[in-house]
Design a protein around this motif. Sequence first.
Motif, PDB file in Angstrom:
ATOM      1  N   ALA B  73      -6.836   4.743   4.524  1.00  0.00           N
ATOM      2  CA  ALA B  73      -7.433   5.225   3.282  1.00  0.00           C
ATOM      3  C   ALA B  73      -7.204   6.816   3.036  1.00  0.00           C
ATOM      4  O   ALA B  73      -6.669   7.285   2.227  1.00  0.00           O
ATOM      5  CB  ALA B  73      -8.541   4.763   2.909  1.00  0.00           C
ATOM      6  N   VAL B  74      -7.204   7.507   4.374  1.00  0.00           N
ATOM      7  CA  VAL B  74      -7.224   8.808   4.251  1.00  0.00           C
ATOM      8  C   VAL B  74      -5.801   9.271   4.268  1.00  0.00           C
ATOM      9  O   VAL B  74      -5.476  10.139   3.341  1.00  0.00           O
ATOM     10  CB  VAL B  74      -7.589   9.447   5.679  1.00  0.00           C
ATOM     11  CG1 VAL B  74      -7.444  11.028   5.693  1.00  0.00           C
ATOM     12  CG2 VAL B  74      -9.347   9.486   5.695  1.00  0.00           C
ATOM     13  N   ILE B  80       0.535   9.472   1.958  1.00  0.00           N
ATOM     14  CA  ILE B  80       1.274   8.646   2.884  1.00  0.00           C
ATOM     15  C   ILE B  80       0.999   7.078   3.119  1.00  0.00           C
ATOM     16  O   ILE B  80      -0.251   6.891   3.355  1.00  0.00           O
ATOM     17  CB  ILE B  80       1.196   9.461   4.324  1.00  0.00           C
ATOM     18  CG1 ILE B  80       1.228  10.743   4.103  1.00  0.00           C
ATOM     19  CG2 ILE B  80       2.469   9.233   4.972  1.00  0.00           C
ATOM     20  CD1 ILE B  80       0.998  11.323   5.227  1.00  0.00           C
ATOM     21  N   LEU B  81       1.994   6.166   3.419  1.00  0.00           N
ATOM     22  CA  LEU B  81       1.678   4.891   3.546  1.00  0.00           C
ATOM     23  C   LEU B  81       1.872   4.763   5.040  1.00  0.00           C
ATOM     24  O   LEU B  81       2.957   4.816   5.481  1.00  0.00           O
ATOM     25  CB  LEU B  81       2.642   3.869   2.936  1.00  0.00           C
ATOM     26  CG  LEU B  81       2.471   2.490   3.198  1.00  0.00           C
ATOM     27  CD1 LEU B  81       0.824   1.972   2.929  1.00  0.00           C
ATOM     28  CD2 LEU B  81       3.242   1.574   2.160  1.00  0.00           C
ATOM     29  N   ALA B 287      -7.686  -1.805   3.279  1.00  0.00           N
ATOM     30  CA  ALA B 287      -7.639  -0.468   2.751  1.00  0.00           C
ATOM     31  C   ALA B 287      -7.281  -0.548   1.382  1.00  0.00           C
ATOM     32  O   ALA B 287      -7.909  -0.033   0.454  1.00  0.00           O
ATOM     33  CB  ALA B 287      -6.719   0.537   3.445  1.00  0.00           C
ATOM     34  N   LEU B 288      -6.161  -1.121   1.019  1.00  0.00           N
ATOM     35  CA  LEU B 288      -5.689  -1.101  -0.437  1.00  0.00           C
ATOM     36  C   LEU B 288      -6.403  -2.074  -1.361  1.00  0.00           C
ATOM     37  O   LEU B 288      -7.030  -1.534  -2.495  1.00  0.00           O
ATOM     38  CB  LEU B 288      -4.232  -1.408  -0.399  1.00  0.00           C
ATOM     39  CG  LEU B 288      -3.294  -0.365   0.014  1.00  0.00           C
ATOM     40  CD1 LEU B 288      -1.905  -1.129   0.140  1.00  0.00           C
ATOM     41  CD2 LEU B 288      -3.093   0.716  -0.894  1.00  0.00           C
ATOM     42  N   PHE B 289      -7.080  -3.241  -0.594  1.00  0.00           N
ATOM     43  CA  PHE B 289      -7.699  -3.854  -1.376  1.00  0.00           C
ATOM     44  C   PHE B 289      -9.178  -3.330  -1.526  1.00  0.00           C
ATOM     45  O   PHE B 289      -9.795  -3.709  -2.678  1.00  0.00           O
ATOM     46  CB  PHE B 289      -8.115  -5.403  -0.552  1.00  0.00           C
ATOM     47  CG  PHE B 289      -8.582  -6.475  -1.333  1.00  0.00           C
ATOM     48  CD1 PHE B 289      -8.146  -6.895  -2.533  1.00  0.00           C
ATOM     49  CD2 PHE B 289      -9.875  -6.848  -0.994  1.00  0.00           C
ATOM     50  CE1 PHE B 289      -8.844  -8.038  -3.207  1.00  0.00           C
ATOM     51  CE2 PHE B 289     -10.492  -7.610  -1.801  1.00  0.00           C
ATOM     52  CZ  PHE B 289     -10.267  -8.258  -2.703  1.00  0.00           C
ATOM     53  N   PRO B 294     -14.455   4.060   0.917  1.00  0.00           N
ATOM     54  CA  PRO B 294     -15.186   3.154   2.076  1.00  0.00           C
ATOM     55  C   PRO B 294     -16.177   2.024   1.758  1.00  0.00           C
ATOM     56  O   PRO B 294     -16.317   1.188   2.136  1.00  0.00           O
ATOM     57  CB  PRO B 294     -16.064   4.393   2.395  1.00  0.00           C
ATOM     58  CG  PRO B 294     -15.077   5.447   2.491  1.00  0.00           C
ATOM     59  CD  PRO B 294     -14.348   5.369   1.092  1.00  0.00           C
ATOM     60  N   ALA B 295     -16.957   2.396   0.327  1.00  0.00           N
ATOM     61  CA  ALA B 295     -17.601   1.370  -0.279  1.00  0.00           C
ATOM     62  C   ALA B 295     -16.790   0.095  -0.409  1.00  0.00           C
ATOM     63  O   ALA B 295     -17.505  -1.102  -0.627  1.00  0.00           O
ATOM     64  CB  ALA B 295     -18.533   1.953  -1.281  1.00  0.00           C
TER      65      ALA B 295
END
Lengths: 315, 369, 313, 509
Positions: B73-74, B80-81, B287-289, B294-295
């Motif tokens: 996620a960061v 960047i992927l 992460a994408l989902f 974070p939540a």
Amino acid sequence: MIDFLYSILVLGIPFSVSLLLASLGEMYNQRAGIFNLGCEGVMSMGAFVGFVIPYFLIRAGVESGIIYVLGIAGSLAAGALLGLFFGVVVITFKAPQGIAGIGLQMFGVGVAGTLFRHFIGGIASVPGIKPMPVPLLSKIPLVGNIFFNHSLIVYLALILVPVSAWVMNRSSWGLRVRACGTAPRAVDSVGISVDRVRYQSLAVGGALAGLAGAYLSLCQVKMFADTLISGRGFIAVALVYFGRWNPWGILWGALLFSVTQVLQLKIQTMGINVPYEFAVMLPYVLVIIVLTFSNKNFQLGPSSLGKAFDRENRL
Amino acid sequence: MTKQQFSLVYKTTVLLIAIAAAALLGAMVLWAIGAPVLKTFLVIFLEPLKSFYITTEVLIRLIPLVLIALGIAVAFRSGILNIGAEGQMLMGILGATIVATQMPGLPRFAIIPLSMIAGVIFGGAYGFIPGFLKAKLGVSELLSTVMLNYIAAQTYILCLRGPLIDPAELVTGSGTPQSIRFPRQAWLTRMVPGTRLHTGIIIALVLAVVIYFFLWRTSWGYKMRAAGAEAKAARYGGINVSAWLIIAMVISGAFAGLAGAVEVLGLHRRAIEGISMGYGFTGIVVALFGGLHPAGIVPSAFLFGLILVGGDMTQRMVGVPVNMVQVLQGIIILTIVSVKMVINNPYIMERAERRFNKSEHKKSEEAQA
Amino acid sequence: QEESSDQVKVAMIFPSTVDDKGWSQAMYESGKRVADANTDIMVLEKSENMQPVDAGSAARQYIAQGFQYLVFHGTQYNNTVVELAEEFPQVVFVFGTSAEVLAENVISYQPATEQPGYLSGIIAGLTTQTNKIGIVGPVDGGDAAQYNRGFWLGIKSVNPTAEIGVAHTGSYGDYVKAGELAQTFINDGYDILAGSAQQGLGALQAVAQFPDKDVYWMGTSEMQFDMPEGYKLMAACSYWYDPIFQQMVDSFKAGEMMEAGEVFWLTIPNGGFTFSMSESNPLLTAEVRDAVEAARVELEAGNLDIDWQSVSY
Amino acid sequence: MERSEGRIHSLRVEGITKRFPGVLACDDISMAIGEHEILALVGENGAGKTTLMNILMGLYQPDEGSILINNEPVHFKSPRDAFEAGIGMVHQRYMLIPNLTVVENIALGMKEAHKKGVMKLGEVRRKMQEVSDNYGLHVDPEAYVWQLSVGEQQRVELVKTLCYGARFLILDEPTSALTPQETDELLVLLKNMSKQLSIIFISHKLQEVKTLSHKVSVLRHGRMTFSGDTEKYTPAELASFMTGTKVELPVNERIDMKGEAVLELKNLKARSDRGFFALDDLNLTVRAGEIVGLAGVSGNGQKELAEVINGIRRLEGGEIRFFGENIANLTPGKVIEKGMGYIPEDRNTEGIVPSFSIRENIILKDNTTGKYSKKRFLKLGTIAEVSDRLKEQFDIRCPNTTTAAGSLSGGNIQKVILAREIDRSPRFLVAVYPTRGLDMGAAEFIHQQLLELRNKGIGILLVSEELEEIMNLSDRIGIIYKGKIMDVLDGNTAEIKTLGLLMAGVKND
Ligand SMILES: Nc1ncnc2c1ncn2[C@@H]1O[C@H](COP(=O)(O)OP(=O)(O)OP(=O)(O)O)[C@@H](O)[C@H]1O
Ligand SMILES: Nc1ncnc2c1ncn2[C@@H]1O[C@H](COP(=O)(O)OP(=O)(O)OP(=O)(O)O)[C@@H](O)[C@H]1O
Ligand SMILES: [Mg+2]
Ligand SMILES: [Mg+2]
């Protein structure tokens, strides 16, 4: 020296074909603005379908070469279908493409593996497609073997490079594809359906990825296993970036990768005393290094890559 | 019908259709191999939660998934992927293993943090490479991370086969590439007796909060997000975009590295093959989902942990070939992301509402006529 | 908590699938042979493609269902087995490959893969026409390293001048890469190739692309003889784990659990390996067969010590 | 829809209503336009003009209402149908594909350009020639679009539309990015075209509306509030129809502040994206408390100048003295620290981070300073407070300050940028095209803010193509041509005529 080069090229070219095909397919997707990380899954399905049709036909007693034609046709169709299926998710439902691509990869690899294990049961093989030397040309010393003594798909793949370049740059459809990847809104404004062009490119790209899989299962190893593709789909995606969305660049990338692959195997067999892992890494390292030092000024890239198009939603 | 009512009906309908579509798609494959459809899905989603022990197993999968997804996620927020988490995780395992096996004399309070720091450094350094290549030399991170994953896999084996190999393997074993068992004081505590749930989960959850604060409450996070959201504007605003891009990749790699360290210290207690097992890729999905937040990542990691555990149970409880797990995972990912997009896209809903109202209108007109 | 069962319940955990024509299939078929012969008393279950972390949860699920024997077919499960063995003393764990006894209730098994490798090496050394022999290795570790080094010693024992090429693909299951490696060897004039793990099948397929050439393959799975390409297979071995399962059944019949806390060796002399040669291969002359037979006799007599760890390449 | 070679005698829309999530963009709009007529459509930002035109083009489907051509109801499912009916549109944001050439762009939507799947670019070139002969519109077919100036792109759009056979032309704010000369040319051209075509013309500049149109319609908040013959009303009257109040652009009173020189540009040299020297030995000085207007045809180095000053582009020669200190080639961050304020040309992707909320955009330049953060932790409370205050103070029209900035209209985006830059209390401000495409009300507001800043003793470098803006606001006027300052005139005495000549590169000694 010539011998050495010869021995590398004579294998490097056929080994590059599956990457080349899959990568060309991915190029079609990306030039239209769709990032398809599921290439691996499509290849897997292509490999399976391409394999299973001849496999069962042989068991049914059909002997003629037509079984492979059917197999290839099946792999193209399976690939195209999966491409369209992906289209439903990322074009119609506008799901984020990266994550959906991973889903497609799992789906494709999984379905191929499941059906294979259920219907065939265990690892199996077929006689596969034999090389078809080009008359006359294959008799030229050295060059003949390097270029003109392969199976039909190899020639097809090599011809697809200029053909793809032509399609991209000279054909009406290619124009639309390029436009969709850069400025879908502009395409829409002249009355061309962006979604339709993207679906088409997904079908074409999927078919090519399917063929890439079938090349592995019918020409290169002539067998199928659920782990057959082993990450080649991801390498194919990476090579599109290496080739800067240009068929010739992709050809150069696929060749560089495969030739280095043969080279590293030869280095190992020559008994040079370094851990073999370094040799295995060589193609991966080299691809990065070459790209690092190559000229990246010419930016052809589809600037709307990965973004879903929604006419009303302008954000 | 009021707007709220319509919205509710609409969302429920989409969800139901999606479930039906997923079931149908899965059913086609399951039917082809003659397996029960409903039972398979029930096993995946419910069976793991029926037993306390297996629920803790889900939480065990959640730990590396959360850590990796936070890092992704960061990176993603910075534009960047990162599909190199797989390799970065392996590097983290190596780092932790080197400390844990080479300094067995250290006390517990030193060896655990040091091992983790080593994992963080190794993973971070491995993330630095694609970040640097992209920021300074324009090499696509997609290409470099795919390649670096393979390079990491070979490096990992090289180390386990060479300098880090368990000497016992050379004497009594067959030279299997694996390290010695870590000294006892390097093991993370198992929190619940009878289960394998280790303190890594606390680390993961705490870091989720930390990342939240970092990204949304500090100026560093702000700069990073701005650089990722619109590099041109960030540059205009005085943000050094390429530096932040590299930093983001280092952080992303560090998290994957930490995931590796925690996994090996908490669960495996020695470096072996097959620890990363695709966490790097599932981490992207998580992460994408989870909406790169974070939540969202924590529940999303739980969901995918559930799918991993439940999916694995299907081969025992339903008797489908193990490959079916992948099929179902794929279908579930594809449907969930589709549904999420459709439900959250106000334009699609608006169109649906319009169509619905029109047809209602027509109907009532017809009724009157 | 399980009441003493009226059946021998065995669960097996595999790192790959049980139809891989190699590592997992060999173990699975051994279990199945015994189970099929004792359908009334033996229950066999399996979990495939198990990552180390999954193995732990699967094992507990099996134990909860009252399985008394758990087979962990892969070194990567080492730590899992150690933990489980401690926690479930009433269960017997069968684990390999390892020559270390991990606990009282663990049976380790250790195949002496260098032995069939050695016999294969003898054949390769005697039959090579080009005097170039290639090793298609997956990873230079574990079982595979053992087999390959035995193969090397076998060649050297009969043909010290043979040129031996050694290369690895870096992966156990990458058929395509193994095929590419085999083709590279063949192109360079290597005529006899050998290697282990699933990937070997890719190499066999590559060899079969030269039907008219005297290039042959030697592998670690006799099942490959039955494939259409089997005519390219010169010799192969199979692991024979049946005694392990047989003992489970026998102990059950005697009303007890199988003895644990020991190492089960699989060697050619004790029948842990079956080794066979192609019936029809023209290169396998009587002399070659005799040489192999002689080595086998030496092995069985205990006179032949194959120090595979001494080989470094 | 068969290709009606027949003409469009009349086009009517009736009762058009269009909703977007949360917005009523068009509210029961009816209007009509006859053959050879030019209808001007005016209205504030966000009034619904573009939406209505997009409906006419078949891009959006109306929720209610219908379109009638020659009194026959028509139904456009996509722009293709509109083309077939003879309607063409030049969009507000150009619909061109930057990495294709001009012919390729035009070929994209042209049926005749494709035979059996192969592009027949010759056919397109022929057609372009035809259009060019007919209307006197010249463009280079082989140029890549990204190489063209905004004015040239606009011409490409026009040619494209005409090539597609439009007999009914919609132009959505065609002049907002054009130079005065280009605007004049375009107006003449359109006037001529109206002999053959019907035109709907959207603009915020009432002078243009007056010169060009026969009829004018005013939209406000999605409703048609006024329709009538242009002749009968003065621009001021039209303006009051649009906003409901009278708008009068403020004028600089030019009370001399006699400040010190704060920005001294000496012999600047810098390259453009395309590699030539866009700044070529440029010299200019701005003092505290004065507005120096930089007039010039766009593409003469304005953009590069602003970027060089702000550290975004590399300076290849010369120096930039800012309060006496050379700031050449410092990073943008350093330049900001020195107290530079900057309103960039590209407001949508440079001035704001579109996906960030208004609040987050307000802190773009101050996220590390004590103003909005403490030990690198953002002061969320302060940020919210300040943003809400700025929203009121600058009249930013938005639901609240957590709205994504990218979803605002251009005028409001501009206000966000202005609010940020002014609230930072800069020591100097570079403002590039600050009112481009904005309605009168918004422009008035921004002009006021700039003057206020000046009167506080801040130096301002104002880049603009609009001579009225320059003349109204500047204390001194510099004219830029091919990367050089042609001359600097006094704001009191400068005449439009001299300016125009200088901008064209003609120097009278
Ligand atoms: N795609 C869209 N989605 C949501 N709302 C929209 C969309 N397009 C327009 N709107 C809304 O509709 C209203 C009218 O927008 P429109 O683009 O027609 O304005 P306009 O009159 O062209 O303004 P401008 O002078 O700024 O070009 C706006 O207030 C906007 O909020
Ligand atoms: N996705 C969207 N959602 C909501 N409103 C939108 C969206 N896209 C555009 N709008 C609205 O549409 C209107 C006009 O947008 P348009 O693209 O014409 O703006 P612009 O030309 O950049 O701005 P301006 O004409 O004010 O300078 C604006 O009021 C904006 O708020
Ligand atoms: Mg508009
Ligand atoms: Mg506008």
